[in-house]
Write an enzyme that holds these catalytic residues in place. Sequence first.
Site, PDB file in Angstrom:
ATOM      1  N   ILE A   1       0.971  -0.915  -0.219  1.00 48.17           N
ATOM      2  CA  ILE A   1       0.019  -0.088  -0.263  1.00 48.17           C
ATOM      3  C   ILE A   1       0.560   1.605   0.056  1.00 48.17           C
ATOM      4  O   ILE A   1       0.582   2.555  -0.992  1.00 48.17           O
ATOM      5  CB  ILE A   1      -1.392  -0.011   1.407  1.00 48.17           C
ATOM      6  CG1 ILE A   1      -1.629  -1.585   1.425  1.00 48.17           C
ATOM      7  CG2 ILE A   1      -2.147   1.366   1.372  1.00 48.17           C
ATOM      8  CD1 ILE A   1      -2.568  -1.128   2.442  1.00 48.17           C
TER       9      ILE A   1
ATOM     10  N   ASN B   1       9.148  -7.548   4.613  1.00 44.97           N
ATOM     11  CA  ASN B   1       8.138  -7.672   3.543  1.00 44.97           C
ATOM     12  C   ASN B   1       8.303  -6.951   2.783  1.00 44.97           C
ATOM     13  O   ASN B   1       7.056  -7.030   2.510  1.00 44.97           O
ATOM     14  CB  ASN B   1       7.190  -7.444   4.606  1.00 44.97           C
ATOM     15  CG  ASN B   1       6.462  -8.621   4.380  1.00 44.97           C
ATOM     16  OD1 ASN B   1       6.388  -9.582   3.475  1.00 44.97           O
ATOM     17  ND2 ASN B   1       5.049  -8.326   3.674  1.00 44.97           N
TER      18      ASN B   1
ATOM     19  N   ASP C   1      14.418   0.516  11.543  1.00 42.24           N
ATOM     20  CA  ASP C   1      13.521   0.075  11.875  1.00 42.24           C
ATOM     21  C   ASP C   1      12.407   1.022  13.084  1.00 42.24           C
ATOM     22  O   ASP C   1      12.911   1.762  13.626  1.00 42.24           O
ATOM     23  CB  ASP C   1      13.634  -1.567  13.420  1.00 42.24           C
ATOM     24  CG  ASP C   1      12.415  -1.714  13.631  1.00 42.24           C
ATOM     25  OD1 ASP C   1      11.964  -1.369  13.873  1.00 42.24           O
ATOM     26  OD2 ASP C   1      12.478  -2.564  14.571  1.00 42.24           O
TER      27      ASP C   1
ATOM     28  N   SER D   1      -7.459  -1.094  10.620  1.00 44.39           N
ATOM     29  CA  SER D   1      -7.439  -2.170   9.657  1.00 44.39           C
ATOM     30  C   SER D   1      -9.574  -2.224   9.944  1.00 44.39           C
ATOM     31  O   SER D   1      -9.935  -2.285  11.555  1.00 44.39           O
ATOM     32  CB  SER D   1      -7.106  -3.616   9.423  1.00 44.39           C
ATOM     33  OG  SER D   1      -7.451  -4.258   9.332  1.00 44.39           O
TER      34      SER D   1
ATOM     35  N   TYR E   1      -2.771  -9.914  15.585  1.00 46.50           N
ATOM     36  CA  TYR E   1      -2.637  -8.831  14.811  1.00 46.50           C
ATOM     37  C   TYR E   1      -3.787  -8.021  15.242  1.00 46.50           C
ATOM     38  O   TYR E   1      -3.337  -6.670  14.982  1.00 46.50           O
ATOM     39  CB  TYR E   1      -3.282  -9.715  12.973  1.00 46.50           C
ATOM     40  CG  TYR E   1      -3.053  -7.972  12.707  1.00 46.50           C
ATOM     41  CD1 TYR E   1      -2.386  -7.587  11.744  1.00 46.50           C
ATOM     42  CD2 TYR E   1      -4.336  -7.973  11.195  1.00 46.50           C
ATOM     43  CE1 TYR E   1      -1.997  -5.988  10.636  1.00 46.50           C
ATOM     44  CE2 TYR E   1      -4.279  -7.502  10.350  1.00 46.50           C
ATOM     45  CZ  TYR E   1      -3.863  -6.204  10.266  1.00 46.50           C
ATOM     46  OH  TYR E   1      -3.836  -5.117   9.574  1.00 46.50           O
TER      47      TYR E   1
ATOM     48  N   LYS F   1      -3.640  -3.450  16.246  1.00 43.23           N
ATOM     49  CA  LYS F   1      -5.181  -2.740  15.490  1.00 43.23           C
ATOM     50  C   LYS F   1      -5.020  -1.881  16.512  1.00 43.23           C
ATOM     51  O   LYS F   1      -5.686  -1.153  16.453  1.00 43.23           O
ATOM     52  CB  LYS F   1      -5.423  -2.570  13.886  1.00 43.23           C
ATOM     53  CG  LYS F   1      -4.890  -3.467  12.977  1.00 43.23           C
ATOM     54  CD  LYS F   1      -3.388  -2.264  12.954  1.00 43.23           C
ATOM     55  CE  LYS F   1      -3.250  -3.032  11.532  1.00 43.23           C
ATOM     56  NZ  LYS F   1      -1.724  -1.927  10.888  1.00 43.23           N
TER      57      LYS F   1
ATOM     58  N   PHE G   1     -10.520  -1.883   4.255  1.00 41.08           N
ATOM     59  CA  PHE G   1     -11.167  -2.986   4.141  1.00 41.08           C
ATOM     60  C   PHE G   1     -10.216  -3.852   3.051  1.00 41.08           C
ATOM     61  O   PHE G   1      -9.341  -4.315   3.953  1.00 41.08           O
ATOM     62  CB  PHE G   1     -12.875  -2.526   3.479  1.00 41.08           C
ATOM     63  CG  PHE G   1     -13.984  -2.066   4.658  1.00 41.08           C
ATOM     64  CD1 PHE G   1     -13.316  -0.905   5.756  1.00 41.08           C
ATOM     65  CD2 PHE G   1     -14.112  -3.118   5.383  1.00 41.08           C
ATOM     66  CE1 PHE G   1     -14.280  -0.416   7.089  1.00 41.08           C
ATOM     67  CE2 PHE G   1     -15.553  -2.909   6.079  1.00 41.08           C
ATOM     68  CZ  PHE G   1     -15.406  -1.194   7.237  1.00 41.08           C
TER      69      PHE G   1
ATOM     70  N   LEU H   1      -6.928 -13.550  -1.068  1.00 40.51           N
ATOM     71  CA  LEU H   1      -7.978 -14.014  -2.074  1.00 40.51           C
ATOM     72  C   LEU H   1      -7.355 -13.947  -3.219  1.00 40.51           C
ATOM     73  O   LEU H   1      -7.237 -13.898  -3.965  1.00 40.51           O
ATOM     74  CB  LEU H   1      -9.515 -13.606  -1.738  1.00 40.51           C
ATOM     75  CG  LEU H   1     -10.328 -14.385  -2.874  1.00 40.51           C
ATOM     76  CD1 LEU H   1     -10.687 -15.723  -3.215  1.00 40.51           C
ATOM     77  CD2 LEU H   1     -11.548 -13.996  -2.899  1.00 40.51           C
TER      78      LEU H   1
ATOM     79  N   ARG I   1     -17.251  -9.354   0.954  1.00 37.87           N
ATOM     80  CA  ARG I   1     -16.494  -8.163   1.596  1.00 37.87           C
ATOM     81  C   ARG I   1     -16.369  -6.947   0.737  1.00 37.87           C
ATOM     82  O   ARG I   1     -16.866  -6.993  -0.544  1.00 37.87           O
ATOM     83  CB  ARG I   1     -15.043  -8.840   0.933  1.00 37.87           C
ATOM     84  CG  ARG I   1     -14.661 -10.387   2.330  1.00 37.87           C
ATOM     85  CD  ARG I   1     -14.511  -9.931   3.665  1.00 37.87           C
ATOM     86  NE  ARG I   1     -14.230 -11.516   4.590  1.00 37.87           N
ATOM     87  CZ  ARG I   1     -15.744 -12.068   4.548  1.00 37.87           C
ATOM     88  NH1 ARG I   1     -16.543 -11.530   4.763  1.00 37.87           N
ATOM     89  NH2 ARG I   1     -14.776 -13.062   5.815  1.00 37.87           N
TER      90      ARG I   1
ATOM     91  N   ARG J   1     -14.032 -21.598   5.980  1.00 38.91           N
ATOM     92  CA  ARG J   1     -12.626 -21.160   6.781  1.00 38.91           C
ATOM     93  C   ARG J   1     -12.545 -21.014   8.198  1.00 38.91           C
ATOM     94  O   ARG J   1     -14.004 -19.228   7.991  1.00 38.91           O
ATOM     95  CB  ARG J   1     -11.758 -20.121   5.783  1.00 38.91           C
ATOM     96  CG  ARG J   1     -10.045 -19.910   6.764  1.00 38.91           C
ATOM     97  CD  ARG J   1      -9.404 -19.234   5.790  1.00 38.91           C
ATOM     98  NE  ARG J   1     -10.223 -17.388   5.794  1.00 38.91           N
ATOM     99  CZ  ARG J   1      -9.358 -16.780   5.206  1.00 38.91           C
ATOM    100  NH1 ARG J   1      -8.444 -16.891   4.578  1.00 38.91           N
ATOM    101  NH2 ARG J   1      -9.792 -15.346   5.107  1.00 38.91           N
TER     102      ARG J   1
END
Length: 340
Positions: free
Chosen positions: A12, A35, A58, A124, A150, A154, A179, A201, A232, A293
């Site tokens: 992003i 990452n 960092d 998120s 995780y 947030k 989202f 996905l 979603r 899932r």
Amino acid sequence: MNILITGGAGYIGSHTCVAAYAAGHTMTILDDLSNSSPESLNRIETISGKRPRLVVGDIGDRSVVRSLLDSETFDAVIHFAGFKAVGESVAKPWEYYQNNIAGTLVLLDEMRKHGLYNLVFSSSATVYGNPDPKNLPLREDAPLAAVSPYGQTKLWLEDIMRAMAAADPNWHILLLRYFNPVGAHESGLMGEDPNGIPNNLMPYITQVAIGRLKELTIFGNDYPTRDGTCIRDYIHVCDLAEGHIAALRRVAELPGCTPVNLGSGNGVSVAELVTSFEKALGRPLPHRYGPRRPGDAAACYADASRALELFGWKTKRNADDMCRDAWNWQSKNPQGYHTK
Ligand code: NAD
Ligand code: UD1
């Protein structure tokens, strides 16, 4: 504006750098490349004709953050840096608390010590937990819950920022609740490049399409939704990037700590997304239906009206655009950025 972008080499962040250049901003990236690949900076430069300064470090390393803020005056920080994989956070909770929470505490402390109080933070939709269908579409005042370490990072960071802004009126913090970000820059030069087998996905779909994976399993077709598959709120990463630029325009005028959903406001089912992708691909995508899932909500989508009201921003790109651009990126870069 002169902006510090933590995590700016990532998925992003790199798209946001392109949008920020288009809006005339200057920027420095602070990223430890844990990452991401520095190749994303070459791509930003190819698209924008400009290259952000990269400080490899960092956010939790106080000496790095301090010397960066000593050396340059920034108008605002966009804070993307953090770990983001839900499953990995269950296996490595300490690493998530350390990186996301301890790291952000250092960043916040150095920001206030340098009189830098304008912050746009990557939150998120995970903070809504597994939403009660009666709360859909989700407004920012819907109940909050954490369903993974995780998600907890947030939620706790939101709580920490709310408390700090309540205690010190200098802060201007926007908690942007994304989202489901998907897609890629329309040039095909930048996109999502997950490590290992993707859990999400869209990257799974594109890797099936390119032949790196055999077939997609659609998790569940017995949900109480229009076609039985989960719904979603997918948002094109370029719309999301532009949402950050719209947020930057207002951050200095919005005191305190304000949560804002960044979504399209439209629910799209897994089966509908697969159909859109097949249109972009021009052939069927190998897929089958499998069991649900564990932990998945049947439906999760935003009420996106606050972002329109506060930022004058709404999404412009639809599911077909997301699929076309995701496939364009994957087909031009079968192994992503290669260099990770
Ligand atoms: P990403 O992993 O591509 O980008 C994060 C970047 O932060 C990477 O470049 C990584 O190297 C860097 N980073 C991680 N820890 C760091 C540290 N301690 N110091 C410096 N840099 C560090 O992820 P993304 O998809 O671009 O997500 C950006 C942010 O948005 C994250 O905070 C994530 O939790 C949040 N978010 C993402 C999604 C999504 O689906 N992608 C959804 C909601 C929220
Ligand atoms: C995930 C994260 C969430 C984050 C969000 C946005 C989890 C559990 N949650 O949510 O914290 O805020 O991304 O980035 O990871 N699906 C399949 N087959 C697959 C993969 C997914 O059918 O191989 C389905 C899922 O069941 C879900 C939908 O696709 O219904 C979207 O899944 P995914 O991309 O993982 O996102 P979320 O689960 O919404």
